[in-house]
Write an enzyme that holds these catalytic residues in place. Structure first.
Site, short mmCIF file in Angstrom:
data_model
loop_
_atom_site.label_atom_id
_atom_site.label_comp_id
_atom_site.label_asym_id
_atom_site.label_seq_id
_atom_site.Cartn_x
_atom_site.Cartn_y
_atom_site.Cartn_z
N LYS A 13 3.94 -13.54 -0.68
CA LYS A 13 2.58 -13.72 -1.19
C LYS A 13 2.20 -13.43 -2.49
CE LYS A 13 0.84 -11.76 2.24
NZ LYS A 13 2.00 -11.33 3.33
N ARG A 87 -6.64 -10.38 7.47
CA ARG A 87 -5.53 -10.20 8.18
C ARG A 87 -5.95 -9.94 9.79
NH1 ARG A 87 -1.97 -7.41 4.54
NH2 ARG A 87 0.06 -6.86 5.14
N ARG A 126 14.49 -5.49 -0.74
CA ARG A 126 13.83 -4.94 -1.74
C ARG A 126 13.64 -3.42 -1.73
NH1 ARG A 126 7.57 -7.26 -0.84
NH2 ARG A 126 7.37 -5.56 0.85
N ARG A 138 8.94 1.31 -1.42
CA ARG A 138 7.71 1.69 -0.48
C ARG A 138 8.05 2.20 0.77
NH1 ARG A 138 4.52 -4.22 -0.27
NH2 ARG A 138 4.29 -3.55 1.74
N ARG A 149 5.03 -4.04 11.27
CA ARG A 149 4.28 -4.90 10.38
C ARG A 149 4.50 -6.49 11.02
NH1 ARG A 149 7.34 -3.21 4.96
NH2 ARG A 149 6.20 -4.97 3.96
P1 ADP Z 1 3.05 -6.83 3.51
O1 ADP Z 1 2.48 -8.08 3.36
O2 ADP Z 1 4.42 -6.71 2.45
O3 ADP Z 1 3.35 -6.15 4.57
P2 ADP Z 1 0.86 -5.46 1.72
O4 ADP Z 1 0.97 -4.84 0.49
O5 ADP Z 1 -0.07 -6.73 1.84
O6 ADP Z 1 2.40 -5.68 2.34
O7 ADP Z 1 0.21 -4.25 2.87
C1 ADP Z 1 0.89 -2.90 3.13
C2 ADP Z 1 0.11 -2.49 4.28
O8 ADP Z 1 -1.21 -1.98 3.72
C3 ADP Z 1 -0.11 -3.02 5.52
O9 ADP Z 1 1.04 -2.85 6.55
C4 ADP Z 1 -1.33 -2.41 6.06
O10 ADP Z 1 -1.05 -1.03 6.65
C5 ADP Z 1 -2.19 -2.32 4.81
N1 ADP Z 1 -3.21 -3.48 4.70
C6 ADP Z 1 -2.78 -4.46 3.64
N2 ADP Z 1 -3.96 -5.18 3.55
C7 ADP Z 1 -4.77 -5.04 5.04
C8 ADP Z 1 -5.81 -5.53 5.52
N3 ADP Z 1 -6.27 -6.83 5.15
N4 ADP Z 1 -6.08 -5.18 6.70
C9 ADP Z 1 -5.62 -3.90 7.24
N5 ADP Z 1 -4.73 -3.40 6.58
C10 ADP Z 1 -4.27 -3.85 5.53
#
Ligand code: ADP
Length: 192
Positions: A13, A87, A126, A138, A149
């Site tokens: 994404k 989400r 990654r 990360r 996740r």
């Molecule tokens: P990825 O899609 O690679 O898991 P992101 O960078 O989108 O990574 O998100 C990393 C973390 O940030 C998630 O695992 C969660 O803990 C938190 N997070 C991000 N966006 C949201 C959201 N919309 N609602 C709740 N937690 C979120």
């Protein structure tokens, strides 16, 4: 044009959002990036979210909705790309309300489809690449957090596919193809 990029962690994404920013003057709103920025700021909120993120769980709806609310008020000429938000169904409802309040429409929801085992491989790679380049990986890019996740994605986020399908907004594309091919299918989904 305002769009949501939907898909499991590691689906690509962020990579695709970046390309849309460069080619279409859109603004990427990544709640993951915003939360990572918040955690390094040393604020109380930052400390609370850091632990949750590292475990691979979702932070509260209230926090992420607040982050998005602020950004939407700034506006964007080329429109917004929602990346990693919403989400949960509660976040999806909140986004609908926020868009309406600001006079914006939701033009498309594009779901990137990638198999789980590939996703786990991608994030583990990654992390390895970051370390090889002398950068910090990360904290949630390890197999254990990634499994959490993925579970969070299936339990809480994947219902959004049905939600947006029912609203007639959903387009699914194959996220397994090369970055260029995914870019092309995404452009097709948005313009076609
Ligand atoms: P990825 O899609 O690679 O898991 P992101 O960078 O989108 O990574 O998100 C990393 C973390 O940030 C998630 O695992 C969660 O803990 C938190 N997070 C991000 N966006 C949201 C959201 N919309 N609602 C709740 N937690 C979120």
């Amino acid at each position: 044009m305002n769009i949501i990029l939907l898909g499991p962690p590691g689906a690509g994404k962020g990579t695709q959002a970046q390309h849309l920013v460069e080619t279409r003057n859109m603004m990427q709103l990544s709640t993951g990036d915003m939360l990572r920025a918040a955690r390094t700021s040393g604020t109380e909120m930052g400390k609370i979210v850091a632990d949750v993120m590292d475990r691979g769980e979702l932070v509260t709806d209230e926090i992420v909705i607040g982050l998005i609310r602020e950004k939407l008020q700034e506006g964007s000429e080329g429109g917004f790309i929602f990346d990693g938000f919403p989400r949960t169904l509660a976040q999806a409802d909140a986004l609908g309300e926020l868009l309406a309040e600001n006079g914006f429409a939701l033009d498309a929801v594009v779901a990137l489809e990638v198999e789980d085992e590939i996703l786990v491989q991608r994030v583990v790679n990654r992390a390895k690449e970051a370390i090889a380049a002398g950068k910090e990986a990360r904290a949630d890019d390890n197999e254990e957090s990634m499994r959490t996740r993925l579970m969070e994605y299936y339990k809480k986020t994947s219902p959004l596919i049905g939600y947006y399908h029912a609203k007639g907004a959903l387009k699914a594309i194959d996220g397994l193809a090369s970055i260029d091919e995914v870019q092309a299918s995404l452009a097709n989904a948005l313009d076609g």
